[in-house]
Design a protein around this motif. Structure first.
Motif, mmCIF file in Angstrom:
data_model
loop_
_atom_site.group_PDB
_atom_site.id
_atom_site.type_symbol
_atom_site.label_atom_id
_atom_site.label_comp_id
_atom_site.label_asym_id
_atom_site.label_seq_id
_atom_site.Cartn_x
_atom_site.Cartn_y
_atom_site.Cartn_z
ATOM 1 N N ARG A 1 28.556 -95.429 -22.708
ATOM 2 C CA ARG A 1 27.841 -95.139 -23.961
ATOM 3 C C ARG A 1 26.624 -96.033 -24.130
ATOM 4 N N TYR A 2 26.625 -97.214 -23.499
ATOM 5 C CA TYR A 2 25.475 -98.111 -23.629
ATOM 6 C C TYR A 2 24.743 -98.326 -22.304
ATOM 7 N N SER A 3 25.039 -97.498 -21.308
ATOM 8 C CA SER A 3 24.336 -97.614 -20.030
ATOM 9 C C SER A 3 22.858 -97.276 -20.200
ATOM 10 N N LYS A 4 22.000 -98.056 -19.576
ATOM 11 C CA LYS A 4 20.564 -97.779 -19.633
ATOM 12 C C LYS A 4 20.223 -96.464 -18.938
ATOM 13 N N ASN A 5 21.121 -95.995 -18.081
ATOM 14 C CA ASN A 5 20.894 -94.736 -17.373
ATOM 15 C C ASN A 5 21.399 -93.527 -18.152
ATOM 16 N N ASN A 6 21.905 -93.752 -19.353
ATOM 17 C CA ASN A 6 22.431 -92.660 -20.168
ATOM 18 C C ASN A 6 21.356 -92.189 -21.141
ATOM 19 N N ASN B 1 23.173 -99.579 -28.232
ATOM 20 C CA ASN B 1 22.267 -100.457 -27.496
ATOM 21 C C ASN B 1 22.866 -101.860 -27.453
ATOM 22 N N LEU B 2 22.949 -102.414 -26.261
ATOM 23 C CA LEU B 2 23.508 -103.755 -26.121
ATOM 24 C C LEU B 2 22.592 -104.778 -26.782
ATOM 25 N N ALA C 1 36.052 -119.543 -26.387
ATOM 26 C CA ALA C 1 35.774 -118.863 -27.658
ATOM 27 C C ALA C 1 35.049 -117.556 -27.362
ATOM 28 N N ILE C 2 35.377 -116.521 -28.127
ATOM 29 C CA ILE C 2 34.775 -115.206 -27.910
ATOM 30 C C ILE C 2 34.148 -114.696 -29.202
ATOM 31 N N LEU C 3 32.981 -114.079 -29.067
ATOM 32 C CA LEU C 3 32.306 -113.403 -30.176
ATOM 33 C C LEU C 3 32.442 -111.901 -29.960
ATOM 34 N N VAL C 4 32.923 -111.193 -30.970
ATOM 35 C CA VAL C 4 33.038 -109.735 -30.913
ATOM 36 C C VAL C 4 31.969 -109.143 -31.823
ATOM 37 N N HIS C 5 31.132 -108.289 -31.244
ATOM 38 C CA HIS C 5 29.985 -107.717 -31.955
ATOM 39 C C HIS C 5 30.302 -106.287 -32.369
ATOM 40 N N THR C 6 30.059 -105.966 -33.640
ATOM 41 C CA THR C 6 30.335 -104.617 -34.122
ATOM 42 C C THR C 6 29.399 -103.599 -33.479
ATOM 43 N N GLU C 7 29.756 -102.330 -33.627
ATOM 44 C CA GLU C 7 28.921 -101.243 -33.120
ATOM 45 C C GLU C 7 29.275 -99.956 -33.850
ATOM 46 N N SER D 1 31.841 -109.634 -26.507
ATOM 47 C CA SER D 1 32.182 -108.243 -26.202
ATOM 48 C C SER D 1 31.785 -107.358 -27.370
ATOM 49 N N LEU D 2 31.453 -106.114 -27.066
ATOM 50 C CA LEU D 2 31.335 -105.110 -28.114
ATOM 51 C C LEU D 2 32.733 -104.747 -28.610
ATOM 52 N N LEU D 3 32.824 -104.369 -29.868
ATOM 53 C CA LEU D 3 34.115 -104.111 -30.497
ATOM 54 C C LEU D 3 34.904 -103.022 -29.775
ATOM 55 N N LEU D 4 34.240 -101.919 -29.422
ATOM 56 C CA LEU D 4 34.975 -100.796 -28.847
ATOM 57 C C LEU D 4 35.210 -100.935 -27.348
ATOM 58 N N ASP D 5 34.883 -102.090 -26.778
ATOM 59 C CA ASP D 5 35.317 -102.376 -25.413
ATOM 60 C C ASP D 5 36.635 -103.148 -25.394
#
Length: 509
Positions: A210-215, A221-222, A239-245, A309-313
């Motif tokens: 879904r976020y591939s540059k080839n898509n 967008n990352l 420590a990990i940061l989770v980014h919403t999307e 990481s993105l949330l939905l990964d």
């Protein structure tokens, strides 16, 4: 008397000028190419090659009036010119003048029924118009003419998925990936189809596209974060940061996985970045060290972290765990003390409170299918006695609750809501929520509040597993799907019958 000098169109032959124009186009020098074309047309106004190239370039530059004019000039010379008939179809499609687009596509196909490119373009237009079966037929005819037409195969697989014909849709997508293994668009779409079939392990893996540059259809967008991306490895001491999307509903549904990173992956600290309207709600989640507001205009200072990481990964790293759906609701809660602003009047004896949402965001790609035309579509529900109706509608449609007819009374609250924490305070006091597929469905589900979701007839979201009337994500949820009639009237009739039965059960309990 002096003779006038004879003006020459060019020392170049038409063939060499065609080559020059083609080279300029390939080099991206569109204006220079158009100038060469105009010079040629001054001396040969019926040269169809140059007329067609002018039309094509003007359409490419979104100068649709000029494109139309030049395509019509070609047809004045040759009424059966396939490229111009198809080009006019595309030009009118770009204008969203679908009646004229259809006219010219059909004219081209009457000249050459095996014109695969035109069949594909016609299918794309029919698909956009929600004429799904007709679109599928055009894509199929394109593939009969050219079995290796990649766009037609993708179009056919997509429209089959939208019609809930998931098995043949997946078969076409796999065939497409055999022909084009790196097609990120198809990888992502196949991932969603597999998950809607309940096949989550390969589905989550493919969904990363879904976020591939080839898509070309990427919808995520990352963000630029100067840390390694988490790939599921042990997080002990990190420590990990989770980014919403994506949408609010996505954030509410999948924040449950953030709470597992400490206990199951060993993270020393977990931080969640979310949108402002969800900040208060997300702060109530367990096993999280900080919730950071995502605000592009006023970026927050980030804590120290090692990976992100993105949330939905996150779900793909738990897909083989004992509980692939993570925390069972409730995992978000109303405030311990309901603010006075949201405290509902005491319900009358034996009356039940039901919240309603009938529209999602108009910006959603499938909103035309998932939202109801108006609150009045739900008026048959008022025939069930002893129900106090509460509007949770926010944004478009909230004025309908404020101005509801006297015979269809409803308490309008959505227009006062400023955050999802406000909405939880209202939902906490309800007996049931009835909604279209929007973020309130996820909020009620995450609170474990009984919630009935009316799903659209077409393009049902992948998270609602095909054929199920319940959801593994939300145990207290019930799904109402369209029958073969594809009519909201029929769906709401079944909701009304279920509501009457539910009311009898609740009042007798």
């Amino acid at each position: 008397m002096k003779k006038k000098a004879k003006v020459s169109s060019s020392a170049a032959t038409p063939q060499s000028l065609q080559q020059t124009v083609t080279e300029l186009i390939n080099a991206g020098k569109i204006e220079e190419a158009l100038k060469k074309i105009q010079v040629r047309l001054m001396f040969a106004p019926k040269d169809t090659w140059f007329l067609h190239e002018a039309a094509r370039l003007y359409r490419r530059s979104e100068k649709l009036d000029e494109a139309e004019r030049y395509y019509l000039r070609v047809l004045a010379v040759n009424p059966h010119d396939l490229g111009s008939l198809n080009g006019l179809g595309l030009t009118y499609y770009d204008r969203e003048d679908f009646a004229n687009a259809e006219k010219y596509y059909q004219m081209a196909l009457s000249v050459l029924p095996s014109y695969a490119g035109c069949r594909n373009n016609y299918g794309i237009m029919l698909h956009k118009m929600d004429r799904y079966q007709e679109a599928a037929e055009q894509y199929q005819l394109a593939l009969e003419a050219d079995p290796n037409h990649l766009e037609a195969r993708f179009g056919l697989s997509s429209v089959l998925a939208h019609m809930q014909q998931l098995k043949p849709a997946a078969e076409h997508m796999r065939r497409l990936l055999e022909l084009s293994p790196q097609d990120a668009r198809t990888q992502c779409t196949l991932g969603m189809v597999l998950m809607q079939q309940g096949n989550f392990e390969p589905g989550w893996a493919l969904y990363r596209s879904r976020y591939s540059k080839n898509n070309p259809r990427r919808f995520v967008n990352l963000p630029s974060i100067n840390r390694p991306y988490w790939e599921g490895e042990d997080l002990t001491g990190k420590a990990i940061l989770v980014h919403t999307e994506q949408g609010m509903g996505d954030e509410i549904q999948f924040c449950r996985f953030v709470t597992r990173l400490k206990q199951e992956k060993g993270a020393s600290a977990v931080y969640l970045m979310c949108r402002p309207v969800l900040h208060t709600l997300m702060q109530s989640l367990p096993n999280i060290d900080g919730v950071i507001i995502l605000d592009k205009d006023n970026p927050a200072t980030l804590p120290e972290f090692d990976v992100w990481s993105l949330l939905l990964d996150l779900p793909r790293h738990f897909v083989n765990s004992q509980d692939p759906f993570a925390l069972q609701p409730p995992y978000v809660f109303a405030p311990p003390q309901i603010p006075e602003q949201w405290r509902l009047p005491s319900a009358s004896f034996r009356r039940l409170r039901v919240g309603l949402v009938w529209k999602g965001s108009s910006q959603h790609a499938n909103d035309r299918n998932r939202s109801l035309a108006s609150l009045s579509v739900l008026h048959p529900l008022w025939s069930v006695p002893d129900i106090e109706w509460v509007s949770l509608q926010k944004g478009e449609g909230e004025d309908e609750a404020l101005n509801a007819p006297a015979e269809f009374p409803i308490l309008a609250l959505g227009h006062q809501v400023t955050s999802y924490a406000d909405t939880t305070a209202i939902i906490d006091q309800l007996d049931l929520v009835i909604t279209v597929d929007t973020s309130v469905a996820h909020l009620a589900g995450a609170m474990n509040k009984p919630c009935w979701v009316m799903l659209p007839a077409f393009a049902i979201d992948w998270r609602w597993i095909k054929g199920q009337e319940t959801s593994p994500w939300y145990p207290a949820m019930r799904l109402f799907r369209h029958s073969d009639e594809k009519s909201w009237t029929e769906v709401i009739g079944r909701v009304r019958d279920a509501l009457a039965q539910w009311h009898d059960q609740q009042t007798k309990a």
